[in-house]
Scaffold this motif. Structure first.
Motif, PDB file in Angstrom:
ATOM      1  N   ALA A   4       0.826  -1.203   0.000  1.00 50.96           N
ATOM      2  CA  ALA A   4       0.000   0.000   0.000  1.00 50.96           C
ATOM      3  C   ALA A   4       0.864   1.259   0.000  1.00 50.96           C
ATOM      4  CB  ALA A   4      -0.938  -0.018   1.202  1.00 50.96           C
ATOM      5  N   ALA A   5       2.020   1.192   0.652  1.00 49.16           N
ATOM      6  CA  ALA A   5       2.903   2.358   0.727  1.00 49.16           C
ATOM      7  C   ALA A   5       3.513   2.706  -0.632  1.00 49.16           C
ATOM      8  CB  ALA A   5       4.007   2.106   1.750  1.00 49.16           C
ATOM      9  N   ASP A   6       3.538   1.752  -1.546  1.00 50.07           N
ATOM     10  CA  ASP A   6       4.120   1.995  -2.865  1.00 50.07           C
ATOM     11  C   ASP A   6       3.162   2.717  -3.813  1.00 50.07           C
ATOM     12  OD1 ASP A   6       6.489   0.590  -2.202  1.00 50.07           O
ATOM     13  OD2 ASP A   6       5.517  -1.315  -2.681  1.00 50.07           O
ATOM     14  N   LEU A   7       1.894   2.782  -3.456  1.00 54.84           N
ATOM     15  CA  LEU A   7       0.885   3.291  -4.380  1.00 54.84           C
ATOM     16  C   LEU A   7       0.823   4.812  -4.317  1.00 54.84           C
ATOM     17  CD1 LEU A   7      -1.884   0.640  -3.635  1.00 54.84           C
ATOM     18  CD2 LEU A   7      -0.328   0.712  -5.601  1.00 54.84           C
ATOM     19  N   PRO A   8       0.874   5.484  -5.449  1.00 54.80           N
ATOM     20  CA  PRO A   8       0.893   6.950  -5.464  1.00 54.80           C
ATOM     21  C   PRO A   8      -0.492   7.541  -5.227  1.00 54.80           C
ATOM     22  CG  PRO A   8       0.916   6.115  -7.703  1.00 54.80           C
ATOM     23  CD  PRO A   8       1.010   4.914  -6.806  1.00 54.80           C
ATOM     24  N   ASP A   9      -0.512   8.818  -4.894  1.00 55.50           N
ATOM     25  CA  ASP A   9      -1.773   9.518  -4.654  1.00 55.50           C
ATOM     26  C   ASP A   9      -2.457   9.943  -5.948  1.00 55.50           C
ATOM     27  OD1 ASP A   9      -1.440   9.339  -1.893  1.00 55.50           O
ATOM     28  OD2 ASP A   9      -0.300  11.214  -1.806  1.00 55.50           O
ATOM     29  N   THR A  10      -1.693  10.019  -7.026  1.00 57.15           N
ATOM     30  CA  THR A  10      -2.261  10.396  -8.321  1.00 57.15           C
ATOM     31  C   THR A  10      -1.783   9.395  -9.377  1.00 57.15           C
ATOM     32  OG1 THR A  10      -0.414  11.854  -8.931  1.00 57.15           O
ATOM     33  CG2 THR A  10      -2.240  12.837  -7.685  1.00 57.15           C
ATOM     34  N   VAL A  11      -2.637   9.156 -10.361  1.00 53.75           N
ATOM     35  CA  VAL A  11      -2.264   8.278 -11.474  1.00 53.75           C
ATOM     36  C   VAL A  11      -2.753   8.886 -12.782  1.00 53.75           C
ATOM     37  CG1 VAL A  11      -2.225   6.112 -10.172  1.00 53.75           C
ATOM     38  CG2 VAL A  11      -4.373   6.891 -11.187  1.00 53.75           C
ATOM     39  N   PRO A  12      -1.993   8.701 -13.858  1.00 56.81           N
ATOM     40  CA  PRO A  12      -2.529   9.042 -15.176  1.00 56.81           C
ATOM     41  C   PRO A  12      -3.590   8.014 -15.531  1.00 56.81           C
ATOM     42  CG  PRO A  12      -0.409   7.947 -15.411  1.00 56.81           C
ATOM     43  CD  PRO A  12      -0.641   8.128 -13.938  1.00 56.81           C
ATOM     44  N   VAL A  13      -4.658   8.445 -16.185  1.00 57.43           N
ATOM     45  CA  VAL A  13      -5.735   7.511 -16.498  1.00 57.43           C
ATOM     46  C   VAL A  13      -5.938   7.409 -18.000  1.00 57.43           C
ATOM     47  CG1 VAL A  13      -6.923   7.779 -14.294  1.00 57.43           C
ATOM     48  CG2 VAL A  13      -7.515   9.301 -16.187  1.00 57.43           C
ATOM     49  N   PHE A  14      -6.318   6.220 -18.410  1.00 60.49           N
ATOM     50  CA  PHE A  14      -6.551   5.900 -19.816  1.00 60.49           C
ATOM     51  C   PHE A  14      -8.010   5.463 -19.938  1.00 60.49           C
ATOM     52  CE2 PHE A  14      -4.663   3.251 -23.580  1.00 60.49           C
ATOM     53  CZ  PHE A  14      -5.494   3.933 -24.454  1.00 60.49           C
ATOM     54  N   PRO A  15      -8.919   6.390 -20.270  1.00 67.25           N
ATOM     55  CA  PRO A  15     -10.326   6.021 -20.414  1.00 67.25           C
ATOM     56  C   PRO A  15     -10.544   5.279 -21.737  1.00 67.25           C
ATOM     57  CG  PRO A  15     -10.034   8.403 -20.043  1.00 67.25           C
ATOM     58  CD  PRO A  15      -8.723   7.830 -20.454  1.00 67.25           C
ATOM     59  N   LEU A  16     -10.931   4.012 -21.638  1.00 70.68           N
ATOM     60  CA  LEU A  16     -11.079   3.197 -22.841  1.00 70.68           C
ATOM     61  C   LEU A  16     -12.302   2.306 -22.689  1.00 70.68           C
ATOM     62  CD1 LEU A  16      -9.755   2.547 -25.552  1.00 70.68           C
ATOM     63  CD2 LEU A  16      -8.436   0.756 -24.413  1.00 70.68           C
ATOM     64  N   PRO A  17     -13.388   2.602 -23.414  1.00 64.30           N
ATOM     65  CA  PRO A  17     -14.617   1.827 -23.259  1.00 64.30           C
ATOM     66  C   PRO A  17     -14.414   0.343 -23.553  1.00 64.30           C
ATOM     67  CG  PRO A  17     -15.003   3.801 -24.583  1.00 64.30           C
ATOM     68  CD  PRO A  17     -13.528   3.675 -24.413  1.00 64.30           C
ATOM     69  N   GLY A  18     -14.889  -0.499 -22.662  1.00 61.57           N
ATOM     70  CA  GLY A  18     -14.844  -1.937 -22.874  1.00 61.57           C
ATOM     71  C   GLY A  18     -13.531  -2.600 -22.537  1.00 61.57           C
ATOM     72  N   ALA A  19     -12.498  -1.821 -22.198  1.00 63.93           N
ATOM     73  CA  ALA A  19     -11.200  -2.401 -21.846  1.00 63.93           C
ATOM     74  C   ALA A  19     -11.155  -2.603 -20.336  1.00 63.93           C
ATOM     75  CB  ALA A  19     -10.057  -1.502 -22.301  1.00 63.93           C
ATOM     76  N   LEU A  20     -11.087  -3.843 -19.912  1.00 63.91           N
ATOM     77  CA  LEU A  20     -11.123  -4.169 -18.489  1.00 63.91           C
ATOM     78  C   LEU A  20      -9.783  -4.737 -18.044  1.00 63.91           C
ATOM     79  CD1 LEU A  20     -12.655  -4.616 -15.806  1.00 63.91           C
ATOM     80  CD2 LEU A  20     -13.411  -6.820 -16.727  1.00 63.91           C
ATOM     81  N   LEU A  21      -9.256  -4.177 -16.962  1.00 65.33           N
ATOM     82  CA  LEU A  21      -8.062  -4.704 -16.307  1.00 65.33           C
ATOM     83  C   LEU A  21      -8.444  -5.090 -14.890  1.00 65.33           C
ATOM     84  CD1 LEU A  21      -4.981  -5.240 -16.197  1.00 65.33           C
ATOM     85  CD2 LEU A  21      -4.701  -2.852 -15.475  1.00 65.33           C
TER      86      LEU A  21
END
Length: 211
Positions: A4-21
């Motif tokens: 949990a400590a490795d996770l940043p407070d901000t992330v770039p996001v890639f909005p892509l309909p139908g793409a599930l991760l």
């Protein structure tokens, strides 16, 4: 392994309909738009190399769903014309707190990782999975939809890999993909997946095949 400590407070996001991760799964992507090529260049300079995959709301302008999944950039290759083939390895889901205004051509969000601690743990098991009945439904779905797959690989996959791979690969509507993403456990994701498979199978067998 991320903590949990490795996770940043901000992330770039890639909005892509139908793409599930999903956590602990892998998603291949083809990157060619200039804004996402810029995002990729910036992500490669960060320690975490995280990109947030997120579904946009259909018919609501630039609005995004509140829950997405961050993946670590674990593989990429560049084509001769400057495009990239990349692979994201799912790390953890997140909740969007707000979108961050800035000068980057791509979108960034302040996020919270609270409530998704299990995503950073070991693979989940689904003790209630009736594999024989599930696989029978799956074969009917593939036949009704006119799809083909490597049946032997699916038969040998463990519970999480089987359920998550199907959730990511089956051609469901974006809102259905979002429901699979937001499922709180592997069991509830399997239950949601079964409902979607049954609905699509009935439609396909009735001659009203989903597109």
């Amino acid at each position: 392994m991320f903590s949990a400590a490795d996770l940043p407070d901000t992330v770039p996001v890639f909005p892509l309909p139908g793409a599930l991760l999903l956590p602990r799964a892998r998603l291949p992507l083809h990157i060619f738009e200039p804004r996402y090529l810029a995002m990729l260049d910036d992500v490669l300079k960060t320690p975490s190399r995280l990109i947030g995959m997120i579904q946009p709301f259909e018919g609501r302008g630039d609005a995004l769903h509140l829950i997405g999944c961050a993946g670590r950039l674990t593989g990429f290759s560049e084509t001769e014309d400057g495009r990239y083939m990349i692979t994201l390895s799912g790390i953890s889901r997140f909740r969007v707190l707000k979108e961050i205004d800035g000068f980057t051509p791509y979108r960034r969000c302040a996020v919270s990782w609270d409530g998704f601690g299990a995503d950073l743990g070991p693979s989940e098991c689904d003790k209630g999975l009736d594999r024989e009945a599930f696989m029978a439904l799956l074969w009917r779905y593939f036949e009704a939809q006119g799809l083909s797959t490597d049946r032997d690989s699916l038969k040998e996959a463990d519970d999480e890999l089987l359920i998550n791979s199907l959730s990511m690969l089956c051609p469901f509507e974006p809102e259905d993909k979002q429901a699979l993403l937001e499922a709180p456990s592997l069991l509830t994701r399997r239950e949601t997946l079964v409902t979607l498979l049954e609905f699509a199978t009935r439609a396909g067998e009735g001659g009203d095949r989903l597109q």
